[in-house]
Design a protein around this motif. Structure first.
Motif, PDB file in Angstrom:
ATOM      1  N   LYS A 129      41.136  45.163  36.866  1.00  0.00           N
ATOM      2  CA  LYS A 129      40.337  45.204  38.096  1.00  0.00           C
ATOM      3  C   LYS A 129      41.012  45.962  39.238  1.00  0.00           C
ATOM      4  N   ASN A 130      42.342  46.042  39.231  1.00  0.00           N
ATOM      5  CA  ASN A 130      43.024  46.793  40.282  1.00  0.00           C
ATOM      6  C   ASN A 130      43.186  48.268  39.932  1.00  0.00           C
ATOM      7  N   PRO A 133      38.733  49.626  38.177  1.00  0.00           N
ATOM      8  CA  PRO A 133      37.640  48.681  38.460  1.00  0.00           C
ATOM      9  C   PRO A 133      36.350  49.000  37.718  1.00  0.00           C
ATOM     10  N   GLN A 162      31.739  38.306  39.805  1.00  0.00           N
ATOM     11  CA  GLN A 162      32.774  39.341  39.666  1.00  0.00           C
ATOM     12  C   GLN A 162      32.159  40.742  39.669  1.00  0.00           C
ATOM     13  N   LYS A 165      31.360  41.614  43.223  1.00  0.00           N
ATOM     14  CA  LYS A 165      32.584  41.908  43.966  1.00  0.00           C
ATOM     15  C   LYS A 165      33.093  43.315  43.675  1.00  0.00           C
ATOM     16  N   LEU A 166      33.111  43.676  42.393  1.00  0.00           N
ATOM     17  CA  LEU A 166      33.601  45.004  42.012  1.00  0.00           C
ATOM     18  C   LEU A 166      32.664  46.103  42.512  1.00  0.00           C
ATOM     19  N   ASN A 167      31.370  45.855  42.444  1.00  0.00           N
ATOM     20  CA  ASN A 167      30.411  46.847  42.953  1.00  0.00           C
ATOM     21  C   ASN A 167      30.582  47.067  44.457  1.00  0.00           C
ATOM     22  N   LEU A 168      30.784  45.982  45.190  1.00  0.00           N
ATOM     23  CA  LEU A 168      30.983  46.098  46.636  1.00  0.00           C
ATOM     24  C   LEU A 168      32.271  46.845  46.971  1.00  0.00           C
ATOM     25  N   GLN A 169      33.322  46.571  46.191  1.00  0.00           N
ATOM     26  CA  GLN A 169      34.596  47.257  46.421  1.00  0.00           C
ATOM     27  C   GLN A 169      34.469  48.765  46.226  1.00  0.00           C
ATOM     28  N   GLN A 170      33.575  49.151  45.310  1.00  0.00           N
ATOM     29  CA  GLN A 170      33.403  50.570  45.020  1.00  0.00           C
ATOM     30  C   GLN A 170      32.288  51.215  45.848  1.00  0.00           C
TER      31      GLN A 170
END
Length: 225
Positions: A129-130, A133, A162, A165-170
């Motif tokens: 994930k880090n 992602p 999850q 969360k990953l979609n928002l981070q990207q």
């Protein structure tokens, strides 16, 4: 016990595995002892690990998995691959670790152990994930597909969280909206309305981040319907 002794024991286990695979008409041994070979390789892996040789331990577990798989023991094959993946993860060989985690997920699923497959999804995605992602996102989506087949609402909501969360981070806000809506539907199914309200606020905030006030109003109305 010294590392030299451990390595010698590992070599002895490998020889035992080779003997298990041999057949003999004279001894009326017509089929290889695949489970015996797999067990010997698992023992070799323990010896290598204790001797601070994690890569050799991982290789031994992969061989054990191959033997189990040939004998249609899919659960133990998956377990051995998961063990190898964790060893490779610890020495930062992430690309090979993820390949083995994915094989373990498939093996657990094929053996009918969907709960174990889901837990392995989390381990595999956590590795990535880090650093990657998008790959982690793909693994969570794969896990979601698995648990949706078996009507595991709680697991599905965890994976959706999850994924969001990953979609928002990207910055993938539209994809995040889709996973939030799916998660809301899961919590509606189990009547966890406080969580539905929290997610509804999140959904509206994503709409506003997209500068779409019309969609925000529609989604608010949809949540409080």
């Amino acid at each position: 016990m010294s590392n030299t002794t451990r390595l010698k024991e590992a070599a002895d286990c490998e020889k035992k595995a080779e003997e298990c695979l041999k057949t003999s008409l004279l001894k009326l041994k017509l089929k290889p002892d695949l489970d015996g070979a797999a067990s010997a390789m698992e023992r070799a892996a323990v010896c290598y690990r204790n001797a601070q040789e994690p890569r050799k331990a991982a290789t031994s577990l992969q061989k054990a998995a191959d033997h189990y798989e040939l004998n249609r023991n899919l659960f133990h094959a998956a377990k051995a691959r998961e063990g190898a993946a964790m060893l490779l993860r610890d020495i930062k060989d992430l690309s090979e670790a993820v390949v083995l985690f994915e094989k373990a997920i498939d093996g657990y699923a094929e053996s009918g152990s969907l709960d174990t497959a889901a837990m392995t999804v989390e381990k595999a995605a956590d590795v990535l994930k880090n650093d990657d992602p998008k790959k982690a996102l793909a693994i969570f989506q794969r896990g979601l597909a698995l648990v949706q087949q078996s009507d595991r609402a709680k697991m599905a909501s965890q994976f959706l969280k999850q994924i969001t969360k990953l979609n928002l981070q990207q910055g993938e806000y539209k994809d995040a909206k889709g996973s939030i809506r799916e998660e809301i539907e899961k919590f509606v199914e189990v009547c966890e309305y406080p969580r539905v309200g929290q997610l509804g606020i999140g959904l509206v905030l994503v709409d506003l981040a997209l500068e779409d006030s019309v969609a925000a109003l529609k989604d608010y109305s949809w949540v409080v319907r």
